[in-house]
Design an enzyme around this catalytic site. Structure first.
Site, PDB file in Angstrom:
ATOM      1  N   SER A  91       0.667  -0.997   0.061  1.00  0.00           N
ATOM      2  CA  SER A  91       0.068   0.089  -0.089  1.00  0.00           C
ATOM      3  C   SER A  91       0.903   1.146   0.089  1.00  0.00           C
ATOM      4  CB  SER A  91      -0.836   0.130   0.977  1.00  0.00           C
ATOM      5  OG  SER A  91      -0.135   0.041   2.372  1.00  0.00           O
ATOM      6  N   THR A 193      -0.098   1.972   4.597  1.00  0.00           N
ATOM      7  CA  THR A 193       0.021   3.259   4.297  1.00  0.00           C
ATOM      8  C   THR A 193       0.350   3.877   5.434  1.00  0.00           C
ATOM      9  OG1 THR A 193      -1.795   3.098   2.713  1.00  0.00           O
ATOM     10  CG2 THR A 193      -1.494   5.132   4.034  1.00  0.00           C
ATOM     11  N   THR A 211       1.483   6.772   0.370  1.00  0.00           N
ATOM     12  CA  THR A 211       0.479   5.815   0.035  1.00  0.00           C
ATOM     13  C   THR A 211       0.413   5.430  -1.416  1.00  0.00           C
ATOM     14  OG1 THR A 211      -1.808   5.081   0.323  1.00  0.00           O
ATOM     15  CG2 THR A 211      -1.527   7.206  -0.306  1.00  0.00           C
ATOM     16  N   ARG A 221      -7.552   9.094  -9.732  1.00  0.00           N
ATOM     17  CA  ARG A 221      -7.907   8.975  -8.416  1.00  0.00           C
ATOM     18  C   ARG A 221      -6.763   9.328  -7.530  1.00  0.00           C
ATOM     19  NH1 ARG A 221      -7.104   7.148  -2.838  1.00  0.00           N
ATOM     20  NH2 ARG A 221      -9.191   7.171  -1.859  1.00  0.00           N
ATOM     21  N   THR A 244      -5.934   7.374   8.236  1.00  0.00           N
ATOM     22  CA  THR A 244      -5.473   6.257   6.909  1.00  0.00           C
ATOM     23  C   THR A 244      -6.963   5.733   6.807  1.00  0.00           C
ATOM     24  OG1 THR A 244      -4.681   4.109   6.882  1.00  0.00           O
ATOM     25  CG2 THR A 244      -5.336   4.640   9.180  1.00  0.00           C
ATOM     26  N   GLY A 245      -7.054   4.836   5.709  1.00  0.00           N
ATOM     27  CA  GLY A 245      -8.477   4.251   5.571  1.00  0.00           C
ATOM     28  C   GLY A 245      -9.372   4.969   4.492  1.00  0.00           C
TER      29      GLY A 245
HETATM   30  C1  SD4 Z   1      -6.339   6.635   0.430  1.00  0.00           C
HETATM   31  N1  SD4 Z   1      -6.083   7.084   2.955  1.00  0.00           N
HETATM   32  O1  SD4 Z   1      -5.815   6.843  -0.563  1.00  0.00           O
HETATM   33  C2  SD4 Z   1      -5.542   6.476   1.634  1.00  0.00           C
HETATM   34  C3  SD4 Z   1      -5.559   4.923   1.993  1.00  0.00           C
HETATM   35  C4  SD4 Z   1      -4.962   4.550   2.984  1.00  0.00           C
HETATM   36  O2  SD4 Z   1      -4.972   2.777   4.480  1.00  0.00           O
HETATM   37  O3  SD4 Z   1      -4.676   5.087   4.165  1.00  0.00           O
HETATM   38  N2  SD4 Z   1      -5.320   3.260   3.357  1.00  0.00           N
HETATM   39  O4  SD4 Z   1      -7.576   6.812   0.421  1.00  0.00           O
END
Ligand code: SD4
Length: 333
Positions: A91, A193, A211, A221, A244-245
Protein backbone atom coordinates in the site's frame (compact mmCIF):
# COMPACT_ATOMS: atom_id res chain seq x y z
CA UNK A 1 20.33 24.49 30.08
CA UNK A 2 19.45 26.80 27.26
CA UNK A 3 16.23 24.95 26.54
CA UNK A 4 15.17 25.07 30.18
CA UNK A 5 15.75 28.79 30.30
CA UNK A 6 13.72 29.22 27.17
CA UNK A 7 10.89 27.18 28.64
CA UNK A 8 10.94 29.27 31.78
CA UNK A 9 10.83 32.47 29.77
CA UNK A 10 8.03 31.15 27.58
CA UNK A 11 6.14 30.09 30.64
CA UNK A 12 6.51 33.50 32.25
CA UNK A 13 5.49 35.44 29.20
CA UNK A 14 2.51 33.20 28.39
CA UNK A 15 1.32 33.47 31.92
CA UNK A 16 1.95 37.18 32.03
CA UNK A 17 -0.25 37.71 29.00
CA UNK A 18 -3.00 35.57 30.49
CA UNK A 19 -3.30 37.18 33.90
CA UNK A 20 -1.68 40.56 33.68
CA UNK A 21 1.14 42.05 35.68
CA UNK A 22 -0.26 41.46 39.18
CA UNK A 23 1.22 37.98 39.23
CA UNK A 24 4.71 39.40 39.04
CA UNK A 25 3.99 41.78 41.88
CA UNK A 26 2.96 38.86 44.11
CA UNK A 27 6.04 36.76 43.25
CA UNK A 28 5.87 33.15 42.14
CA UNK A 29 2.32 32.00 42.84
CA UNK A 30 0.95 28.45 42.75
CA UNK A 31 -0.50 28.57 39.24
CA UNK A 32 2.81 29.72 37.85
CA UNK A 33 4.60 26.83 39.52
CA UNK A 34 2.13 24.29 38.14
CA UNK A 35 2.38 25.84 34.67
CA UNK A 36 6.15 25.43 34.83
CA UNK A 37 5.80 21.85 36.04
CA UNK A 38 3.47 20.99 33.18
CA UNK A 39 6.02 22.22 30.68
CA UNK A 40 8.83 20.31 32.38
CA UNK A 41 6.79 17.10 32.30
CA UNK A 42 6.00 17.55 28.65
CA UNK A 43 9.67 17.49 27.70
CA UNK A 44 9.86 14.00 29.23
CA UNK A 45 7.33 12.87 26.60
CA UNK A 46 9.51 13.57 23.62
CA UNK A 47 11.27 12.78 21.34
CA UNK A 48 8.33 10.79 20.09
CA UNK A 49 7.24 9.04 16.91
CA UNK A 50 3.79 7.67 16.21
CA UNK A 51 2.56 6.10 12.98
CA UNK A 52 -0.46 4.36 11.55
CA UNK A 53 -0.43 0.54 11.41
CA UNK A 54 2.35 -1.86 12.44
CA UNK A 55 5.43 -0.23 10.98
CA UNK A 56 8.12 -0.87 13.60
CA UNK A 57 11.03 -0.58 11.19
CA UNK A 58 9.85 2.85 10.10
CA UNK A 59 9.32 4.19 13.61
CA UNK A 60 12.70 2.69 14.66
CA UNK A 61 14.42 4.57 11.85
CA UNK A 62 12.65 7.82 12.72
CA UNK A 63 13.62 7.33 16.37
CA UNK A 64 17.24 6.72 15.40
CA UNK A 65 17.28 10.01 13.48
CA UNK A 66 15.75 11.84 16.45
CA UNK A 67 18.36 10.35 18.79
CA UNK A 68 21.05 11.87 16.60
CA UNK A 69 19.52 15.23 17.49
CA UNK A 70 18.13 15.79 14.00
CA UNK A 71 14.82 17.50 13.27
CA UNK A 72 11.39 15.89 13.34
CA UNK A 73 11.24 16.64 9.59
CA UNK A 74 14.33 14.48 8.93
CA UNK A 75 12.89 11.74 11.13
CA UNK A 76 9.60 11.73 9.21
CA UNK A 77 11.26 11.51 5.81
CA UNK A 78 13.72 8.77 6.77
CA UNK A 79 11.12 6.79 8.71
CA UNK A 80 8.63 6.83 5.83
CA UNK A 81 11.39 5.93 3.34
CA UNK A 82 11.73 2.53 5.03
CA UNK A 83 8.17 1.47 4.28
CA UNK A 84 8.26 3.03 0.80
CA UNK A 85 11.23 0.80 -0.06
CA UNK A 86 9.62 -2.35 1.37
CA UNK A 87 8.45 -4.26 -1.71
CA UNK A 88 6.29 -6.52 0.44
CA UNK A 89 4.09 -3.69 1.70
CA UNK A 90 1.27 -3.45 -0.83
CA UNK A 91 0.00 0.00 0.00
CA UNK A 92 2.98 2.28 -0.27
CA UNK A 93 5.96 2.87 -2.55
CA UNK A 94 7.35 -0.07 -4.49
CA UNK A 95 5.01 -3.07 -4.37
CA UNK A 96 1.92 -0.89 -3.93
CA UNK A 97 -1.23 -2.33 -5.49
CA UNK A 98 -2.02 -0.65 -8.81
CA UNK A 99 -5.11 1.13 -10.10
CA UNK A 100 -7.68 -0.63 -12.31
CA UNK A 101 -5.39 -0.24 -15.33
CA UNK A 102 -2.38 -1.80 -13.62
CA UNK A 103 -0.51 1.47 -12.92
CA UNK A 104 0.98 2.08 -9.48
CA UNK A 105 0.33 5.73 -8.62
CA UNK A 106 1.56 7.29 -5.40
CA UNK A 107 0.40 10.16 -3.16
CA UNK A 108 2.53 11.72 -0.41
CA UNK A 109 2.97 14.86 1.64
CA UNK A 110 5.16 16.28 4.36
CA UNK A 111 4.65 19.24 6.70
CA UNK A 112 7.18 20.87 9.01
CA UNK A 113 6.99 22.74 12.28
CA UNK A 114 7.08 26.11 10.52
CA UNK A 115 3.87 25.33 8.63
CA UNK A 116 5.63 24.56 5.33
CA UNK A 117 4.07 21.81 3.28
CA UNK A 118 4.88 19.90 0.10
CA UNK A 119 3.05 17.14 -1.75
CA UNK A 120 3.02 14.95 -4.82
CA UNK A 121 -0.10 13.35 -6.22
CA UNK A 122 -0.55 10.67 -8.87
CA UNK A 123 3.22 10.15 -9.06
CA UNK A 124 4.53 7.11 -10.96
CA UNK A 125 7.87 5.27 -11.19
CA UNK A 126 9.48 6.81 -8.10
CA UNK A 127 10.14 4.75 -4.96
CA UNK A 128 10.26 7.65 -2.48
CA UNK A 129 7.37 10.07 -3.03
CA UNK A 130 7.77 11.59 0.46
CA UNK A 131 11.29 12.70 -0.45
CA UNK A 132 9.98 14.25 -3.67
CA UNK A 133 7.29 15.99 -1.60
CA UNK A 134 10.02 17.42 0.62
CA UNK A 135 11.86 18.70 -2.46
CA UNK A 136 8.63 20.34 -3.68
CA UNK A 137 8.37 22.04 -0.28
CA UNK A 138 11.99 23.15 -0.10
CA UNK A 139 13.04 23.74 -3.71
CA UNK A 140 9.97 25.07 -5.53
CA UNK A 141 7.59 27.99 -5.04
CA UNK A 142 4.67 25.51 -5.08
CA UNK A 143 3.14 23.09 -2.60
CA UNK A 144 1.67 20.33 -4.81
CA UNK A 145 2.97 18.77 -8.02
CA UNK A 146 0.91 16.16 -9.88
CA UNK A 147 1.43 13.32 -12.34
CA UNK A 148 3.93 13.78 -15.16
CA UNK A 149 5.05 17.16 -13.86
CA UNK A 150 5.86 15.66 -10.46
CA UNK A 151 7.69 12.77 -12.14
CA UNK A 152 9.77 15.10 -14.33
CA UNK A 153 10.58 17.21 -11.30
CA UNK A 154 11.72 14.07 -9.44
CA UNK A 155 14.09 13.13 -12.28
CA UNK A 156 15.46 16.66 -12.36
CA UNK A 157 16.24 16.29 -8.64
CA UNK A 158 18.14 13.04 -9.23
CA UNK A 159 15.50 10.44 -8.38
CA UNK A 160 15.72 7.24 -10.44
CA UNK A 161 13.01 5.73 -12.61
CA UNK A 162 11.84 2.40 -11.11
CA UNK A 163 9.09 -0.02 -12.10
CA UNK A 164 6.94 -0.12 -8.95
CA UNK A 165 4.68 -3.04 -9.95
CA UNK A 166 6.09 -6.18 -8.28
CA UNK A 167 5.20 -9.72 -9.38
CA UNK A 168 3.05 -10.21 -6.28
CA UNK A 169 1.06 -7.01 -6.86
CA UNK A 170 0.69 -7.80 -10.56
CA UNK A 171 -0.69 -11.23 -9.69
CA UNK A 172 -3.14 -9.73 -7.19
CA UNK A 173 -4.30 -7.24 -9.83
CA UNK A 174 -4.77 -9.99 -12.41
CA UNK A 175 -6.82 -11.95 -9.90
CA UNK A 176 -8.91 -8.85 -9.18
CA UNK A 177 -9.52 -8.30 -12.91
CA UNK A 178 -11.42 -11.60 -13.09
CA UNK A 179 -14.34 -9.96 -11.28
CA UNK A 180 -13.27 -6.28 -11.36
CA UNK A 181 -15.44 -5.65 -8.36
CA UNK A 182 -14.61 -2.47 -6.53
CA UNK A 183 -15.54 -2.34 -2.90
CA UNK A 184 -13.32 -0.99 -0.15
CA UNK A 185 -12.80 -3.84 2.31
CA UNK A 186 -12.43 -2.86 5.93
CA UNK A 187 -8.83 -3.19 7.13
CA UNK A 188 -7.76 -5.05 4.02
CA UNK A 189 -7.61 -2.45 1.31
CA UNK A 190 -4.31 -0.98 2.48
CA UNK A 191 -2.31 -1.63 5.47
CA UNK A 192 1.01 -0.04 5.68
CA UNK A 193 0.03 3.32 4.29
CA UNK A 194 2.02 5.44 6.61
CA UNK A 195 0.82 8.51 8.39
CA UNK A 196 3.59 9.52 10.77
CA UNK A 197 3.96 12.28 13.39
CA UNK A 198 7.18 13.12 15.24
CA UNK A 199 8.35 15.51 17.95
CA UNK A 200 12.07 16.17 18.17
CA UNK A 201 14.24 17.06 21.17
CA UNK A 202 13.38 20.74 20.72
CA UNK A 203 9.68 19.97 20.94
CA UNK A 204 9.09 20.75 17.25
CA UNK A 205 6.45 18.72 15.43
CA UNK A 206 6.46 17.47 11.80
CA UNK A 207 4.38 14.91 9.93
CA UNK A 208 4.19 12.92 6.73
CA UNK A 209 1.87 10.63 4.87
CA UNK A 210 2.72 8.29 1.97
CA UNK A 211 0.58 5.75 0.11
CA UNK A 212 -0.28 4.02 -3.13
CA UNK A 213 -3.90 4.84 -2.27
CA UNK A 214 -6.82 2.51 -2.63
CA UNK A 215 -6.13 -0.69 -4.53
CA UNK A 216 -7.76 -0.85 -7.99
CA UNK A 217 -8.94 2.76 -7.81
CA UNK A 218 -10.06 4.56 -10.96
CA UNK A 219 -7.20 5.97 -13.02
CA UNK A 220 -6.49 9.51 -11.85
CA UNK A 221 -7.95 9.07 -8.38
CA UNK A 222 -6.22 11.02 -5.60
CA UNK A 223 -7.02 10.32 -1.96
CA UNK A 224 -6.76 12.26 1.27
CA UNK A 225 -3.15 11.37 2.07
CA UNK A 226 -1.40 14.16 0.11
CA UNK A 227 -4.04 16.82 0.79
CA UNK A 228 -3.21 19.30 3.50
CA UNK A 229 -5.74 19.27 6.32
CA UNK A 230 -7.23 15.95 5.26
CA UNK A 231 -4.51 13.28 5.34
CA UNK A 232 -2.19 15.41 7.47
CA UNK A 233 -2.02 18.64 9.38
CA UNK A 234 0.58 20.13 11.72
CA UNK A 235 0.39 23.28 13.80
CA UNK A 236 3.53 23.47 15.89
CA UNK A 237 1.77 25.51 18.58
CA UNK A 238 -0.89 22.86 19.07
CA UNK A 239 -0.06 19.43 17.63
CA UNK A 240 -0.58 17.26 14.57
CA UNK A 241 -2.86 14.61 13.12
CA UNK A 242 -2.87 12.15 10.24
CA UNK A 243 -5.30 9.68 8.72
CA UNK A 244 -5.62 6.26 7.14
CA UNK A 245 -8.49 4.40 5.55
CA UNK A 246 -11.05 5.45 2.97
CA UNK A 247 -9.70 8.80 1.80
CA UNK A 248 -12.96 10.04 0.31
CA UNK A 249 -14.49 10.15 3.79
CA UNK A 250 -11.48 11.87 5.33
CA UNK A 251 -11.50 14.49 2.55
CA UNK A 252 -15.17 15.32 3.06
CA UNK A 253 -14.61 16.12 6.73
CA UNK A 254 -11.08 17.61 6.45
CA UNK A 255 -10.24 15.24 9.29
CA UNK A 256 -6.67 16.12 10.27
CA UNK A 257 -7.28 19.87 10.35
CA UNK A 258 -10.42 19.25 12.36
CA UNK A 259 -8.48 17.25 14.96
CA UNK A 260 -5.83 19.96 15.35
CA UNK A 261 -8.53 22.63 15.72
CA UNK A 262 -10.34 20.52 18.33
CA UNK A 263 -7.07 20.23 20.27
CA UNK A 264 -6.70 24.01 19.99
CA UNK A 265 -10.07 24.29 21.69
CA UNK A 266 -8.78 22.21 24.60
CA UNK A 267 -9.59 18.62 23.63
CA UNK A 268 -7.01 15.91 24.29
CA UNK A 269 -5.65 14.09 21.22
CA UNK A 270 -7.84 11.12 22.10
CA UNK A 271 -11.01 13.20 22.44
CA UNK A 272 -10.23 15.02 19.19
CA UNK A 273 -9.72 11.76 17.24
CA UNK A 274 -12.99 10.39 18.61
CA UNK A 275 -14.90 13.52 17.65
CA UNK A 276 -13.47 13.47 14.11
CA UNK A 277 -14.56 9.84 13.68
CA UNK A 278 -17.96 10.87 15.07
CA UNK A 279 -18.32 13.49 12.31
CA UNK A 280 -17.81 10.81 9.64
CA UNK A 281 -20.30 8.48 11.27
CA UNK A 282 -22.90 11.24 11.51
CA UNK A 283 -22.51 12.18 7.85
CA UNK A 284 -22.07 8.72 6.28
CA UNK A 285 -24.79 6.16 6.90
CA UNK A 286 -22.55 3.63 5.10
CA UNK A 287 -19.87 3.78 7.79
CA UNK A 288 -20.25 0.04 8.45
CA UNK A 289 -18.69 -0.61 5.03
CA UNK A 290 -15.44 1.30 5.37
CA UNK A 291 -12.62 2.00 7.78
CA UNK A 292 -11.04 5.31 8.80
CA UNK A 293 -8.40 5.67 11.52
CA UNK A 294 -6.81 8.80 12.97
CA UNK A 295 -3.75 9.40 15.11
CA UNK A 296 -2.87 12.66 16.84
CA UNK A 297 -0.24 14.19 19.08
CA UNK A 298 -0.26 17.43 21.04
CA UNK A 299 2.50 19.81 22.02
CA UNK A 300 2.95 18.02 25.35
CA UNK A 301 3.67 14.72 23.60
CA UNK A 302 0.31 13.20 24.52
CA UNK A 303 -1.12 10.93 21.82
CA UNK A 304 -4.53 9.71 20.69
CA UNK A 305 -5.85 7.21 18.13
CA UNK A 306 -9.31 6.04 17.15
CA UNK A 307 -11.02 4.29 14.25
CA UNK A 308 -14.47 3.35 13.06
CA UNK A 309 -13.90 -0.41 13.22
CA UNK A 310 -11.80 -2.90 15.11
CA UNK A 311 -8.45 -3.81 13.56
CA UNK A 312 -6.67 -0.45 13.43
CA UNK A 313 -3.20 -0.45 15.04
CA UNK A 314 -0.63 2.22 15.69
CA UNK A 315 3.11 2.04 16.31
CA UNK A 316 4.51 4.37 18.93
CA UNK A 317 8.18 4.93 19.82
CA UNK A 318 8.53 6.85 23.06
CA UNK A 319 10.78 6.55 26.13
CA UNK A 320 12.98 3.99 24.31
CA UNK A 321 10.03 1.65 23.63
CA UNK A 322 8.79 0.77 20.11
CA UNK A 323 5.27 -0.61 20.58
CA UNK A 324 2.35 -1.80 18.46
CA UNK A 325 -0.88 -0.72 20.09
CA UNK A 326 -4.43 -1.69 19.08
CA UNK A 327 -6.67 1.34 18.68
CA UNK A 328 -10.04 1.71 20.36
CA UNK A 329 -12.91 2.00 17.86
CA UNK A 330 -16.50 3.15 17.46
CA UNK A 331 -18.42 0.21 16.00
CA UNK A 332 -18.64 -2.24 18.90
CA UNK A 333 -21.53 -4.06 17.00
C1 SD4 B 1 -6.35 6.74 0.47
N1 SD4 B 1 -6.16 7.07 2.84
O1 SD4 B 1 -5.75 6.87 -0.60
C2 SD4 B 1 -5.56 6.40 1.70
C3 SD4 B 1 -5.47 4.94 1.83
C4 SD4 B 1 -5.11 4.44 3.19
O2 SD4 B 1 -5.02 2.71 4.70
O3 SD4 B 1 -4.69 5.15 4.05
N2 SD4 B 1 -5.32 3.21 3.50
O4 SD4 B 1 -7.57 6.85 0.55
Amino acid sequence: MKRRKFIQNASLSTFGIAVGSSVFASGKNLSLISEEKKLQNSSENFPLVIATWNVNDSTAEAWRVLQEGKSSLDAIEKGCNIEEANAEGQSVGIGGLPDRDGNVTLDACIMDSKGNYGAVVYLQNIVHPISVARKVMEDTPHVILAGKGAEQFAYSEGFEKTDLLTEASKKAWEEWKKTSQYKPIINIENHDTIGMLAIDKNGDISGGCTTSGLAYKMAGRVGDSPIIGSGLFIDNEIGGATATGLGEEVLKTVGSFLIVELMRQGKTPQQACEEAIGRIIKKSPDFKDFQVGYIAVNKKGETGYYSIHDGFWVTKYQNDKNENIPSDFYDKK
